[in-house]
Design a protein around this motif. Structure first.
Motif, PDB file in Angstrom:
ATOM      1  N   VAL A   9      18.620 -39.746  42.321  1.00  0.00           N
ATOM      2  CA  VAL A   9      18.461 -39.064  41.040  1.00  0.00           C
ATOM      3  C   VAL A   9      17.710 -37.774  41.315  1.00  0.00           C
ATOM      4  CG1 VAL A   9      17.417 -39.139  38.761  1.00  0.00           C
ATOM      5  CG2 VAL A   9      18.414 -41.208  39.747  1.00  0.00           C
ATOM      6  N   ILE A  10      18.277 -36.657  40.895  1.00  0.00           N
ATOM      7  CA  ILE A  10      17.643 -35.353  41.083  1.00  0.00           C
ATOM      8  C   ILE A  10      17.193 -34.852  39.718  1.00  0.00           C
ATOM      9  CG2 ILE A  10      17.958 -32.980  41.836  1.00  0.00           C
ATOM     10  CD1 ILE A  10      20.120 -34.037  43.743  1.00  0.00           C
ATOM     11  N   ALA A  11      15.903 -34.646  39.560  1.00  0.00           N
ATOM     12  CA  ALA A  11      15.361 -34.145  38.300  1.00  0.00           C
ATOM     13  C   ALA A  11      14.929 -32.695  38.505  1.00  0.00           C
ATOM     14  CB  ALA A  11      14.181 -34.995  37.866  1.00  0.00           C
ATOM     15  N   ASN A  12      15.671 -31.779  37.929  1.00  0.00           N
ATOM     16  CA  ASN A  12      15.363 -30.353  38.032  1.00  0.00           C
ATOM     17  C   ASN A  12      14.654 -29.908  36.755  1.00  0.00           C
ATOM     18  OD1 ASN A  12      16.575 -30.081  40.553  1.00  0.00           O
ATOM     19  ND2 ASN A  12      18.587 -29.806  39.632  1.00  0.00           N
ATOM     20  N   VAL A  13      13.402 -30.261  36.644  1.00  0.00           N
ATOM     21  CA  VAL A  13      12.628 -29.913  35.453  1.00  0.00           C
ATOM     22  C   VAL A  13      11.345 -29.209  35.865  1.00  0.00           C
ATOM     23  CG1 VAL A  13      13.546 -31.819  34.101  1.00  0.00           C
ATOM     24  CG2 VAL A  13      11.513 -32.175  35.442  1.00  0.00           C
ATOM     25  N   GLY A  14      10.915 -28.281  35.067  1.00  0.00           N
ATOM     26  CA  GLY A  14       9.632 -27.620  35.300  1.00  0.00           C
ATOM     27  C   GLY A  14       9.583 -26.764  36.540  1.00  0.00           C
ATOM     28  N   TYR A  15      10.697 -26.174  36.953  1.00  0.00           N
ATOM     29  CA  TYR A  15      10.706 -25.348  38.159  1.00  0.00           C
ATOM     30  C   TYR A  15       9.841 -24.119  37.986  1.00  0.00           C
ATOM     31  CZ  TYR A  15      12.140 -22.055  41.694  1.00  0.00           C
ATOM     32  OH  TYR A  15      12.126 -21.144  42.707  1.00  0.00           O
ATOM     33  N   ARG A  16       9.025 -23.865  38.972  1.00  0.00           N
ATOM     34  CA  ARG A  16       8.217 -22.642  39.022  1.00  0.00           C
ATOM     35  C   ARG A  16       8.293 -22.096  40.430  1.00  0.00           C
ATOM     36  NH1 ARG A  16       2.499 -23.528  36.453  1.00  0.00           N
ATOM     37  NH2 ARG A  16       2.538 -21.305  36.734  1.00  0.00           N
ATOM     38  N   PRO A  17       8.320 -20.785  40.600  1.00  0.00           N
ATOM     39  CA  PRO A  17       8.396 -20.212  41.941  1.00  0.00           C
ATOM     40  C   PRO A  17       7.133 -20.503  42.754  1.00  0.00           C
ATOM     41  CG  PRO A  17       8.173 -18.488  40.292  1.00  0.00           C
ATOM     42  CD  PRO A  17       8.320 -19.778  39.555  1.00  0.00           C
ATOM     43  N   ASN A  18       7.291 -20.602  44.044  1.00  0.00           N
ATOM     44  CA  ASN A  18       6.176 -20.832  44.948  1.00  0.00           C
ATOM     45  C   ASN A  18       5.547 -19.480  45.289  1.00  0.00           C
ATOM     46  OD1 ASN A  18       4.388 -21.514  46.926  1.00  0.00           O
ATOM     47  ND2 ASN A  18       5.852 -22.606  48.199  1.00  0.00           N
ATOM     48  N   ALA A  19       4.349 -19.227  44.808  1.00  0.00           N
ATOM     49  CA  ALA A  19       3.684 -17.942  44.998  1.00  0.00           C
ATOM     50  C   ALA A  19       2.823 -17.894  46.256  1.00  0.00           C
ATOM     51  CB  ALA A  19       2.830 -17.615  43.782  1.00  0.00           C
ATOM     52  N   GLU A  20       2.853 -18.938  47.071  1.00  0.00           N
ATOM     53  CA  GLU A  20       2.017 -18.960  48.268  1.00  0.00           C
ATOM     54  C   GLU A  20       2.346 -17.821  49.226  1.00  0.00           C
ATOM     55  OE1 GLU A  20       1.873 -22.714  50.243  1.00  0.00           O
ATOM     56  OE2 GLU A  20       1.337 -23.777  48.409  1.00  0.00           O
ATOM     57  N   LEU A  21       3.596 -17.397  49.241  1.00  0.00           N
ATOM     58  CA  LEU A  21       4.019 -16.341  50.147  1.00  0.00           C
ATOM     59  C   LEU A  21       3.278 -15.028  49.879  1.00  0.00           C
ATOM     60  CD1 LEU A  21       6.012 -15.389  52.347  1.00  0.00           C
ATOM     61  CD2 LEU A  21       7.593 -14.824  50.513  1.00  0.00           C
ATOM     62  N   TYR A  22       2.983 -14.746  48.626  1.00  0.00           N
ATOM     63  CA  TYR A  22       2.355 -13.465  48.285  1.00  0.00           C
ATOM     64  C   TYR A  22       1.019 -13.616  47.564  1.00  0.00           C
ATOM     65  CZ  TYR A  22       4.828 -14.445  43.909  1.00  0.00           C
ATOM     66  OH  TYR A  22       5.315 -15.030  42.766  1.00  0.00           O
ATOM     67  N   GLN A  23       0.358 -14.742  47.666  1.00  0.00           N
ATOM     68  CA  GLN A  23      -0.908 -14.930  46.944  1.00  0.00           C
ATOM     69  C   GLN A  23      -2.043 -14.070  47.476  1.00  0.00           C
ATOM     70  OE1 GLN A  23      -1.748 -19.082  47.180  1.00  0.00           O
ATOM     71  NE2 GLN A  23      -2.622 -18.968  49.208  1.00  0.00           N
ATOM     72  N   GLU A  24      -1.942 -13.570  48.690  1.00  0.00           N
ATOM     73  CA  GLU A  24      -2.979 -12.706  49.267  1.00  0.00           C
ATOM     74  C   GLU A  24      -2.751 -11.230  48.934  1.00  0.00           C
ATOM     75  OE1 GLU A  24      -5.638 -13.867  51.029  1.00  0.00           O
ATOM     76  OE2 GLU A  24      -4.961 -15.926  50.745  1.00  0.00           O
ATOM     77  N   LEU A  25      -1.638 -10.908  48.316  1.00  0.00           N
ATOM     78  CA  LEU A  25      -1.312  -9.517  47.991  1.00  0.00           C
ATOM     79  C   LEU A  25      -1.809  -9.165  46.598  1.00  0.00           C
ATOM     80  CD1 LEU A  25       2.357  -9.451  49.316  1.00  0.00           C
ATOM     81  CD2 LEU A  25       0.279  -8.775  50.515  1.00  0.00           C
ATOM     82  N   GLN A  26      -1.840  -7.878  46.305  1.00  0.00           N
ATOM     83  CA  GLN A  26      -2.254  -7.405  44.983  1.00  0.00           C
ATOM     84  C   GLN A  26      -1.031  -7.349  44.067  1.00  0.00           C
ATOM     85  OE1 GLN A  26      -4.383  -3.742  45.077  1.00  0.00           O
ATOM     86  NE2 GLN A  26      -5.650  -4.363  46.792  1.00  0.00           N
ATOM     87  N   ILE A  27      -0.745  -8.468  43.436  1.00  0.00           N
ATOM     88  CA  ILE A  27       0.416  -8.572  42.567  1.00  0.00           C
ATOM     89  C   ILE A  27      -0.070  -8.821  41.140  1.00  0.00           C
ATOM     90  CG2 ILE A  27       2.559  -9.827  42.134  1.00  0.00           C
ATOM     91  CD1 ILE A  27       2.407  -8.361  44.862  1.00  0.00           C
ATOM     92  N   HIS A  28       0.391  -7.999  40.213  1.00  0.00           N
ATOM     93  CA  HIS A  28       0.046  -8.199  38.801  1.00  0.00           C
ATOM     94  C   HIS A  28       1.148  -9.004  38.144  1.00  0.00           C
ATOM     95  CE1 HIS A  28      -2.726  -4.438  38.595  1.00  0.00           C
ATOM     96  NE2 HIS A  28      -3.245  -5.431  39.277  1.00  0.00           N
ATOM     97  N   GLN A  29       0.849 -10.279  37.854  1.00  0.00           N
ATOM     98  CA  GLN A  29       1.816 -11.153  37.217  1.00  0.00           C
ATOM     99  C   GLN A  29       1.393 -11.465  35.792  1.00  0.00           C
ATOM    100  OE1 GLN A  29       1.967 -14.571  39.879  1.00  0.00           O
ATOM    101  NE2 GLN A  29       4.125 -14.151  40.133  1.00  0.00           N
ATOM    102  N   CYS A  30       2.386 -11.570  34.918  1.00  0.00           N
ATOM    103  CA  CYS A  30       2.132 -11.996  33.553  1.00  0.00           C
ATOM    104  C   CYS A  30       1.757 -13.476  33.578  1.00  0.00           C
ATOM    105  CB  CYS A  30       3.386 -11.774  32.716  1.00  0.00           C
ATOM    106  SG  CYS A  30       3.276 -12.452  31.055  1.00  0.00           S
ATOM    107  N   TYR A  31       0.708 -13.847  32.888  1.00  0.00           N
ATOM    108  CA  TYR A  31       0.263 -15.237  32.888  1.00  0.00           C
ATOM    109  C   TYR A  31       1.260 -16.158  32.189  1.00  0.00           C
ATOM    110  CZ  TYR A  31      -1.119 -14.445  28.073  1.00  0.00           C
ATOM    111  OH  TYR A  31      -1.098 -14.146  26.739  1.00  0.00           O
ATOM    112  N   ALA A  32       2.056 -15.627  31.274  1.00  0.00           N
ATOM    113  CA  ALA A  32       2.989 -16.465  30.515  1.00  0.00           C
ATOM    114  C   ALA A  32       4.330 -16.625  31.213  1.00  0.00           C
ATOM    115  CB  ALA A  32       3.198 -15.876  29.130  1.00  0.00           C
ATOM    116  N   SER A  33       4.874 -15.535  31.765  1.00  0.00           N
ATOM    117  CA  SER A  33       6.216 -15.590  32.343  1.00  0.00           C
ATOM    118  C   SER A  33       6.229 -15.562  33.865  1.00  0.00           C
ATOM    119  CB  SER A  33       7.040 -14.414  31.829  1.00  0.00           C
ATOM    120  OG  SER A  33       6.514 -13.194  32.325  1.00  0.00           O
TER     121      SER A  33
END
Length: 73
Positions: A9-33
């Motif tokens: 059974v594959i449950a594809n729910v609540g997918y969010r991108p993995n930000a570990e690749l760029y967490q050390e960079l200066q990236i301005h992300q919207c908290y909601a989207s």
């Protein structure tokens, strides 16, 4: 009632991108989207408060994809 037999059974729910690749960079992300902050602000500004048609927005320019981190889009 119906019965289903399955090996996996594959449950594809609540997918969010993995930000570990760029967490050390200066990236301005919207908290909601989790999209670029400038893009989120431009979309919110163009839709207005309580806009009935979210598809009737003007396409924001490429400058809204920029971040403080050089060459990161």
């Amino acid at each position: 009632s119906m019965s289903v037999t399955a090996h996996n059974v594959i449950a594809n729910v609540g997918y969010r991108p993995n930000a570990e690749l760029y967490q050390e960079l200066q990236i301005h992300q919207c908290y909601a989207s989790e999209g670029p902050m400038k893009l989120a602000a431009a979309l919110m500004a163009s839709s207005g408060a309580g806009s009935a048609d979210c598809l009737a927005q003007v396409a924001p320019g490429k400058e809204n994809m920029l971040n403080p981190e050089p060459n990161f889009y």
